[in-house]
Write an enzyme that holds these catalytic residues in place. Structure first.
Site, PDB file in Angstrom:
ATOM      1  CG  ASP A  56       3.816  -3.995   3.292  1.00  0.00           C
ATOM      2  OD1 ASP A  56       4.158  -4.218   4.462  1.00  0.00           O
ATOM      3  OD2 ASP A  56       4.423  -3.218   2.538  1.00  0.00           O
ATOM      4  CB  THR A  92      -0.967   0.022   1.201  1.00  0.00           C
ATOM      5  OG1 THR A  92      -0.213   0.058   2.413  1.00  0.00           O
ATOM      6  CG2 THR A  92      -1.889  -1.182   1.172  1.00  0.00           C
ATOM      7  CE1 TYR A  95       5.547   1.865   3.143  1.00  0.00           C
ATOM      8  CE2 TYR A  95       3.623   0.464   3.095  1.00  0.00           C
ATOM      9  CZ  TYR A  95       4.970   0.629   2.943  1.00  0.00           C
ATOM     10  OH  TYR A  95       5.743  -0.444   2.578  1.00  0.00           O
TER      11      TYR A  95
END
Length: 99
Positions: free
Chosen positions: A66, A42, A71
């Site tokens: 993931d 991701t 992120y």
């Protein structure tokens, strides 16, 4: 590590009916958990793109996702999974999430 697959065929097929079986291979971790070998990464997945990407991944048979704090999309991915898992007849226990 022990590897397994719920698919009895080792050949790949491009037909959509084999999509879910092509992602069913997993490894047995020391903890006893099974981790799918293929998952949706991701990284850079943000905003309005999260829901359709997670939906398509679940439809295709992905059961691993993931994520990582760096992120900055963990909450969005979590909300998408919370909303979409029931629509696909799945529960939280059916997916493996790294973070």
């Amino acid at each position: 590590m022990e590897m397994s697959s719920s698919s009895s065929s080792s050949s790949s097929s491009s037909s959509s009916s084999s999509s879910s079986s092509s992602f069913s291979s997993s490894v047995l971790l020391r903890t006893g958990a099974r981790m799918p070998l293929v998952g949706l990464g991701t990284y850079q997945l943000q905003g309005a793109a999260v829901l359709p990407a997670v939906d398509a991944a679940l439809q295709a048979g992905f059961r691993a996702f993931d994520t990582a704090a760096v992120y900055r999309n963990e909450a969005e991915v979590g909300r998408a999974l919370r909303d979409l898992l029931p629509r696909h007849g799945l529960t939280r226990e059916d997916v493996f999430i790294t973070r």
